[in-house]
Motif scaffolding. Structure first.
Motif, short mmCIF file in Angstrom:
data_model
loop_
_atom_site.label_atom_id
_atom_site.label_comp_id
_atom_site.label_asym_id
_atom_site.label_seq_id
_atom_site.Cartn_x
_atom_site.Cartn_y
_atom_site.Cartn_z
N ASP A 147 10.38 21.43 1.49
CA ASP A 147 10.46 20.48 0.38
C ASP A 147 11.90 20.02 0.14
OD1 ASP A 147 7.75 20.55 0.00
OD2 ASP A 147 7.83 22.10 -1.55
N TRP A 150 12.89 17.74 3.04
CA TRP A 150 12.25 16.43 2.97
C TRP A 150 12.88 15.55 1.90
CZ3 TRP A 150 9.93 13.46 6.06
CH2 TRP A 150 9.10 12.42 5.64
N GLU A 151 13.31 16.13 0.81
CA GLU A 151 13.94 15.36 -0.26
C GLU A 151 15.27 14.75 0.18
OE1 GLU A 151 13.00 14.30 -3.30
OE2 GLU A 151 11.03 15.00 -2.61
#
Length: 275
Positions: A147, A150-151
């Motif tokens: 996460d 991906w950010e």
């Protein structure tokens, strides 16, 4: 330095693998990758060369004849980097000078192909050695959970992927992903992968993996070896029940290498491999 015929390679597997782990630690330069590669794409003229400093193994390579008086590293297209291993404290030019006198026959030169300066320091050009640029290689360092990673990707990429998924789901398509890690499931998975590549431009060029061609035989044997040691993964992505994208991956000490990727060309507008 000493050169030995490759038929004796099995007795040298432990030596090679130990040096691999202590130098580059790349899974595709281990014998579980190289032995199937030799069995399918070798021509029985290859030699394994090992360099020692007293009792310490300091370098090793896999070579094949390349014309009169010339040798080069064994480099089928399935092998991402050339099979050359050396410790950081060794001088590559000195190793090559020692090697050329140990190879069979009268020799004028040795070529080392597709070396990566991340793992093998690039030597300076000298009186007997020249280096050439080849390609830029891809390497992604992962130091967080997905996460967080991906950010940090570009906004356009994240937006396009989200829109693509939403569009497919709005059309009633269920998206699923699974991983194959069991050796007994590899043969079927390679056949599935082959059907994807046969739908691509590679089929027209004659380079696609086939369930029964040399490429298919190699990837099946190699992936089974890695799966038996818990280090092989075949990824599948589906639209409903249809397989639309697959990756063949192997795992090293601290890295994962995606060797092959393919997708169903009929769905290229929806970018299934990216999804």
């Amino acid at each position: 330095a000493a050169a030995v015929p490759v038929p004796a390679r099995r007795t040298h597997a432990a030596v090679w693998n130990n040096l691999c782990r202590e130098t580059c630690a790349l899974p595709f330069l281990e014998t579980d990758f190289l032995i199937p590669l030799l069995e399918v794409f070798g021509n029985s003229n290859e030699v394994l060369a090992v360099a020692r400093n007293n009792d310490e193994i300091v370098a090793a390579t896999l070579l094949t004849p390349n014309g009169l008086g010339r040798w080069q590293t064994f480099q089928p297209s399935q092998l991402p980097l050339g099979p050359w291993l050396q410790r950081d404290n060794q001088d590559q030019e000195a190793l090559l000078k020692a090697l050329i006198h140990q190879l069979p026959g009268f020799n004028l030169g040795v070529g080392l192909t597709q070396l990566d300066p991340r793992f093998s320091l690039r030597p300076k050009n000298g009186g007997h050695l020249r280096t050439l640029d080849y390609i830029d290689t891809a390497w992604v360092d992962i130091d967080s959970d997905f996460d967080t990673y991906w950010e940090k990707r570009g906004k356009n990429l994240r937006t396009n992927v989200r829109k693509q998924r939403s569009k497919l789901e709005a059309e009633g398509i269920t998206l699923t992903f699974d991983r194959i890690t069991a050796p007994g499931e590899v043969a079927r998975a390679i056949a599935e992968y082959a059907s994807l590549e046969q739908s691509s431009w590679k089929a027209a060029n004659g380079t696609a993996v086939g369930a029964a061609n040399d490429q298919g035989l190699f990837y099946e044997e190699m992936m089974e070896r890695f799966c038996r040691t818990g280090r092989g993964e075949i990824w599948r992505y589906r639209f409903n029940d249809a397989i639309v994208a697959m990756d063949l991956s192997i795992i090293g000490t601290d890295c994962l290498v995606v060797l092959k990727t393919a997708f169903d060309a009929r769905h290229k507008g929806t970018s299934p491999a990216s999804l």
